[in-house]
Write a protein that holds these residues in place. Structure first.
Motif, PDB file in Angstrom:
ATOM      1  N   TRP A  86     -16.004   4.441   1.117  1.00 37.99           N
ATOM      2  CA  TRP A  86     -15.553   3.072   0.834  1.00 37.99           C
ATOM      3  C   TRP A  86     -15.735   2.125   2.024  1.00 37.99           C
ATOM      4  O   TRP A  86     -15.700   0.903   1.848  1.00 37.99           O
ATOM      5  CB  TRP A  86     -14.086   3.074   0.431  1.00 37.99           C
ATOM      6  CG  TRP A  86     -13.762   3.934  -0.751  1.00 37.99           C
ATOM      7  CD1 TRP A  86     -14.617   4.276  -1.773  1.00 37.99           C
ATOM      8  CD2 TRP A  86     -12.513   4.583  -1.039  1.00 37.99           C
ATOM      9  NE1 TRP A  86     -13.980   5.086  -2.673  1.00 37.99           N
ATOM     10  CE2 TRP A  86     -12.682   5.297  -2.254  1.00 37.99           C
ATOM     11  CE3 TRP A  86     -11.284   4.627  -0.393  1.00 37.99           C
ATOM     12  CZ2 TRP A  86     -11.661   6.046  -2.812  1.00 37.99           C
ATOM     13  CZ3 TRP A  86     -10.256   5.360  -0.960  1.00 37.99           C
ATOM     14  CH2 TRP A  86     -10.440   6.063  -2.153  1.00 37.99           C
ATOM     15  N   TYR A 138      -6.562   1.070   0.166  1.00 30.49           N
ATOM     16  CA  TYR A 138      -7.501   0.722   1.247  1.00 30.49           C
ATOM     17  C   TYR A 138      -7.901  -0.753   1.164  1.00 30.49           C
ATOM     18  O   TYR A 138      -7.994  -1.432   2.198  1.00 30.49           O
ATOM     19  CB  TYR A 138      -8.751   1.607   1.167  1.00 30.49           C
ATOM     20  CG  TYR A 138      -9.822   1.178   2.138  1.00 30.49           C
ATOM     21  CD1 TYR A 138      -9.627   1.271   3.518  1.00 30.49           C
ATOM     22  CD2 TYR A 138     -11.027   0.643   1.677  1.00 30.49           C
ATOM     23  CE1 TYR A 138     -10.608   0.856   4.410  1.00 30.49           C
ATOM     24  CE2 TYR A 138     -12.006   0.222   2.558  1.00 30.49           C
ATOM     25  CZ  TYR A 138     -11.789   0.327   3.931  1.00 30.49           C
ATOM     26  OH  TYR A 138     -12.753  -0.095   4.803  1.00 30.49           O
ATOM     27  N   ASP A 139      -8.122  -1.256  -0.031  1.00 33.72           N
ATOM     28  CA  ASP A 139      -8.477  -2.673  -0.179  1.00 33.72           C
ATOM     29  C   ASP A 139      -7.377  -3.579   0.371  1.00 33.72           C
ATOM     30  O   ASP A 139      -7.653  -4.602   1.009  1.00 33.72           O
ATOM     31  CB  ASP A 139      -8.742  -2.995  -1.654  1.00 33.72           C
ATOM     32  CG  ASP A 139     -10.012  -2.347  -2.174  1.00 33.72           C
ATOM     33  OD1 ASP A 139     -10.856  -1.954  -1.348  1.00 33.72           O
ATOM     34  OD2 ASP A 139     -10.145  -2.214  -3.405  1.00 33.72           O
ATOM     35  N   ARG A 140      -6.112  -3.208   0.135  1.00 31.25           N
ATOM     36  CA  ARG A 140      -5.002  -3.983   0.677  1.00 31.25           C
ATOM     37  C   ARG A 140      -4.975  -3.889   2.205  1.00 31.25           C
ATOM     38  O   ARG A 140      -4.751  -4.882   2.896  1.00 31.25           O
ATOM     39  CB  ARG A 140      -3.669  -3.467   0.128  1.00 31.25           C
ATOM     40  CG  ARG A 140      -3.405  -3.728  -1.328  1.00 31.25           C
ATOM     41  CD  ARG A 140      -3.201  -5.204  -1.646  1.00 31.25           C
ATOM     42  NE  ARG A 140      -2.619  -5.393  -2.950  1.00 31.25           N
ATOM     43  CZ  ARG A 140      -3.255  -5.248  -4.110  1.00 31.25           C
ATOM     44  NH1 ARG A 140      -4.523  -4.897  -4.109  1.00 31.25           N
ATOM     45  NH2 ARG A 140      -2.633  -5.464  -5.255  1.00 31.25           N
ATOM     46  N   TRP A 181       0.808  -1.227   0.000  1.00 27.03           N
ATOM     47  CA  TRP A 181       0.000   0.000   0.000  1.00 27.03           C
ATOM     48  C   TRP A 181       0.839   1.275   0.000  1.00 27.03           C
ATOM     49  O   TRP A 181       0.368   2.332  -0.419  1.00 27.03           O
ATOM     50  CB  TRP A 181      -1.093   0.023   1.066  1.00 27.03           C
ATOM     51  CG  TRP A 181      -0.903  -0.472   2.444  1.00 27.03           C
ATOM     52  CD1 TRP A 181      -1.344  -1.654   2.954  1.00 27.03           C
ATOM     53  CD2 TRP A 181      -0.317   0.232   3.562  1.00 27.03           C
ATOM     54  NE1 TRP A 181      -1.049  -1.750   4.291  1.00 27.03           N
ATOM     55  CE2 TRP A 181      -0.439  -0.594   4.699  1.00 27.03           C
ATOM     56  CE3 TRP A 181       0.283   1.480   3.717  1.00 27.03           C
ATOM     57  CZ2 TRP A 181       0.037  -0.234   5.960  1.00 27.03           C
ATOM     58  CZ3 TRP A 181       0.752   1.859   4.980  1.00 27.03           C
ATOM     59  CH2 TRP A 181       0.631   1.002   6.063  1.00 27.03           C
ATOM     60  N   ARG A 205      -7.416  -3.321   4.284  1.00 26.94           N
ATOM     61  CA  ARG A 205      -8.538  -4.016   4.920  1.00 26.94           C
ATOM     62  C   ARG A 205      -8.361  -5.531   4.929  1.00 26.94           C
ATOM     63  O   ARG A 205      -9.016  -6.234   5.681  1.00 26.94           O
ATOM     64  CB  ARG A 205      -9.845  -3.667   4.189  1.00 26.94           C
ATOM     65  CG  ARG A 205     -10.512  -2.426   4.704  1.00 26.94           C
ATOM     66  CD  ARG A 205     -11.026  -2.615   6.113  1.00 26.94           C
ATOM     67  NE  ARG A 205     -12.173  -3.509   6.175  1.00 26.94           N
ATOM     68  CZ  ARG A 205     -12.574  -4.155   7.257  1.00 26.94           C
ATOM     69  NH1 ARG A 205     -11.879  -4.062   8.370  1.00 26.94           N
ATOM     70  NH2 ARG A 205     -13.634  -4.913   7.255  1.00 26.94           N
ATOM     71  N   LYS A 206      -7.486  -6.058   4.085  1.00 29.87           N
ATOM     72  CA  LYS A 206      -7.265  -7.498   4.074  1.00 29.87           C
ATOM     73  C   LYS A 206      -6.687  -8.002   5.396  1.00 29.87           C
ATOM     74  O   LYS A 206      -6.889  -9.165   5.764  1.00 29.87           O
ATOM     75  CB  LYS A 206      -6.319  -7.885   2.927  1.00 29.87           C
ATOM     76  CG  LYS A 206      -6.943  -7.842   1.544  1.00 29.87           C
ATOM     77  CD  LYS A 206      -5.936  -8.241   0.495  1.00 29.87           C
ATOM     78  CE  LYS A 206      -6.553  -8.235  -0.897  1.00 29.87           C
ATOM     79  NZ  LYS A 206      -7.615  -9.262  -1.053  1.00 29.87           N
ATOM     80  N   ARG A 250      -7.915   3.929  -3.372  1.00 30.42           N
ATOM     81  CA  ARG A 250      -8.920   2.882  -3.168  1.00 30.42           C
ATOM     82  C   ARG A 250      -8.264   1.510  -3.121  1.00 30.42           C
ATOM     83  O   ARG A 250      -8.582   0.680  -2.258  1.00 30.42           O
ATOM     84  CB  ARG A 250      -9.976   2.915  -4.281  1.00 30.42           C
ATOM     85  CG  ARG A 250     -11.024   1.780  -4.176  1.00 30.42           C
ATOM     86  CD  ARG A 250     -11.764   1.867  -2.850  1.00 30.42           C
ATOM     87  NE  ARG A 250     -12.540   0.681  -2.558  1.00 30.42           N
ATOM     88  CZ  ARG A 250     -13.853   0.561  -2.780  1.00 30.42           C
ATOM     89  NH1 ARG A 250     -14.514   1.570  -3.337  1.00 30.42           N
ATOM     90  NH2 ARG A 250     -14.499  -0.517  -2.463  1.00 30.42           N
ATOM     91  N   GLN A 251      -7.342   1.256  -4.021  1.00 31.51           N
ATOM     92  CA  GLN A 251      -6.643  -0.026  -4.014  1.00 31.51           C
ATOM     93  C   GLN A 251      -5.798  -0.185  -2.744  1.00 31.51           C
ATOM     94  O   GLN A 251      -5.684  -1.288  -2.194  1.00 31.51           O
ATOM     95  CB  GLN A 251      -5.765  -0.155  -5.259  1.00 31.51           C
ATOM     96  CG  GLN A 251      -6.548  -0.304  -6.553  1.00 31.51           C
ATOM     97  CD  GLN A 251      -6.836   1.027  -7.225  1.00 31.51           C
ATOM     98  OE1 GLN A 251      -7.030   2.042  -6.544  1.00 31.51           O
ATOM     99  NE2 GLN A 251      -6.872   1.021  -8.552  1.00 31.51           N
TER     100      GLN A 251
END
Length: 494
Positions: free
Chosen positions: A141, A89-91, A76, A93-94, A86-87
């Motif tokens: 998001w 944040y997706d990482r 990230w 949240r994993k 956004r990408q």
């Protein structure tokens, strides 16, 4: 990762804090934040280091090194450098249920293990993490995690601190019906009442709880399991139980005069202060005020620092913080190599504030309280101390030895005991028939988190003892995986 030579081109820039003379007059958050473009520059400092020690949490020489929840930090950082929020944040949240909490209160063992830190200031991982999740909230998001179907299995999570919340969210995502019980009047446990508002804004805690409730998790406050809700009823209503009650039994001070009025445990002091602040802005007076008093905080950890900062905001007359250990060195020593957490003298926000207000560092190192002194009304008027030297005892381990001729008296009308914790409070584990280990924590092996009662699991400080918020999140997630496996025979939880 990121800009190949970024770590050579850009200097570390930390976000900073509000001016001390301003912030000690209120209870608002003390942290400032960098704008996005400067954060991207900081992300560019992340090296192509080959082995990212930052995202592998482990215990080295008794201290945490790296991130216990295995945040994908280089990934990230690279995404932020390229503006892909956004990408990023997706990482994030994993691996991390609550970046807004760790991004504020975690001591950042990830930064201590940053490879760049061998020779230069490390990457500002913590501030980038917080910026990612705040951007996610602002952009919408962060959404409730509503499962596609329900399993019909019911789980009770006892305690709503970081371990309990992480466990509850993970179990909810795979469809179990989760109820979180909290004996206090607000959800959050340590996050709500153990950490002052200026260090962790309670609006951040409630914001996350609201998202989780919208995802289907049921929160019950003001209920102490074992007293307000019977164990028989608990066992009838739930297929599995997870103990996330924390290690809330405080270590006491064994000294003459302990029964005098004016001596309080740290959590008693901090809990009442935050509750009164949230309820009425302190107008109700339902808190232990340090205003106009000589205050001594006994204990040098994070909780002691929070007590120092709280007493300052009350308007205390004087303030001292005792630490029985010797003052740490100013620089890392040869027997404390990277990537261990550096045992060096650090000045936290509370000590910096006290130094600015009273003209000097409030800490007194290598000092032991030998007697608490009272007046004719049974109220505290001061205490007596002696300096100590740490020398090997009979078994070769160092212990504090009083130094003759160093006795002193200190004025005090309020003493706050921040001496650490001794495991979960008694009662509930015994009622559930759950065994304790040699340190009075709930006995549940790491990796399984299951107690001797097969349907009862334990996670967080209740299992491992007093530790960091990030370890609590790690344990809550791991325990949820094992509960799901036990209920369903298999699990897809990470």
């Amino acid at each position: 990762m990121s800009k190949i030579t970024g770590f050579m081109t850009f200097a570390r820039e930390a976000p900073g804090e509000r001016p001390i003379d301003e912030r000690v007059r209120d209870w608002q958050p003390l942290h400032l934040h960098l704008p996005d473009e400067r954060l991207q520059t900081q992300a560019a400092r992340c090296m192509d280091c080959g082995i990212p020690f930052c995202h592998k949490g482990q215990i080295l020489n008794g201290m945490t090194s790296g991130c216990p929840i295995n945040n994908l930090i280089p990934e990230w950082n690279d995404l932020i450098y390229h503006g892909l929020w956004r990408q990023a944040y997706d990482r994030l949240r994993k691996t991390n249920n609550f970046p807004e909490f760790t991004g504020q209160v975690c001591p950042a063992p990830c930064e201590a293990a940053c490879t760049l830190g061998i020779s230069d200031p490390p990457v500002t991982i913590k501030s980038i993490e917080f910026a990612i999740v705040e951007r996610a909230y602002a952009e919408g998001w962060v959404e409730p995690l509503i499962p596609a179907r329900r399993t019909g299995q019911r789980v009770a999570v006892i305690g709503s601190g970081p371990a309990g919340l992480a466990c509850a969210e993970q179990l909810n995502t795979v469809g179990h019906e989760v109820t979180v019980y909290e004996r206090a009047d607000r959800i959050g446990g340590l996050l709500m009442y153990g950490i002052p508002n200026m260090k962790l804004d309670k609006g951040l805690v409630q914001r996350r709880v609201d998202v989780m409730a919208a995802g289907g998790i049921r929160f019950v406050t003001g209920v102490e399991v074992g007293r307000d809700l019977s164990i028989d009823q608990l066992n009838r209503d739930y297929d599995a139980i997870v103990l996330c009650t924390g290690a809330t039994r405080p270590r006491d001070l064994a000294a003459p005069g302990r029964a005098l009025g004016g001596i309080h445990f740290a959590m008693e002091f901090l809990h009442a202060n935050t509750r009164s602040l949230l309820d009425s802005g302190h107008a109700d007076g339902h808190y232990l005020s340090a205003a106009g008093k000589d205050v001594i905080v006994i204990g040098g950890g994070d909780t002691g620092t929070d007590c120092v900062a709280t007493a300052l905001r009350h308007g205390c007359r004087s303030l001292v913080q005792f630490e029985i250990l010797e003052q740490p060195p100013l620089e890392r020593q040869p027997n404390n190599p990277w990537p261990q957490w550096a045992r060096v003298l650090r000045t936290d926000y509370g000590q910096a504030e006290a130094a600015a207000v009273f003209g000097g560092d409030p800490r007194a190192f290598a000092i032991q309280t030998v007697e608490l002194l009272g007046d004719e009304n049974g109220c505290l008027r001061g205490l007596r101390t002696v300096d100590v030297a740490w020398r090997p005892n009979g078994d070769g381990r160092p212990s504090p030895q009083p130094m003759p001729g160093t006795e002193r008296e200190w004025p005090a009308q309020l003493v706050i005991l921040a001496l650490g914790f001794l495991g979960p409070e008694g009662g509930l584990p015994e009622q559930l028939g759950v065994a304790l280990d040699g340190r009075s924590n709930v006995a549940a092996s790491y990796g399984r988190f299951q107690t001797n009662a097969p349907h009862v699991f334990a996670a967080g400080d209740a299992r491992r003892g007093q530790s960091l918020v990030v370890w609590a999140i790690h344990e809550g997630r791991a325990a949820a995986r094992e509960v799901d496996r036990w209920l369903m025979g298999e699990t897809n939880l990470p």
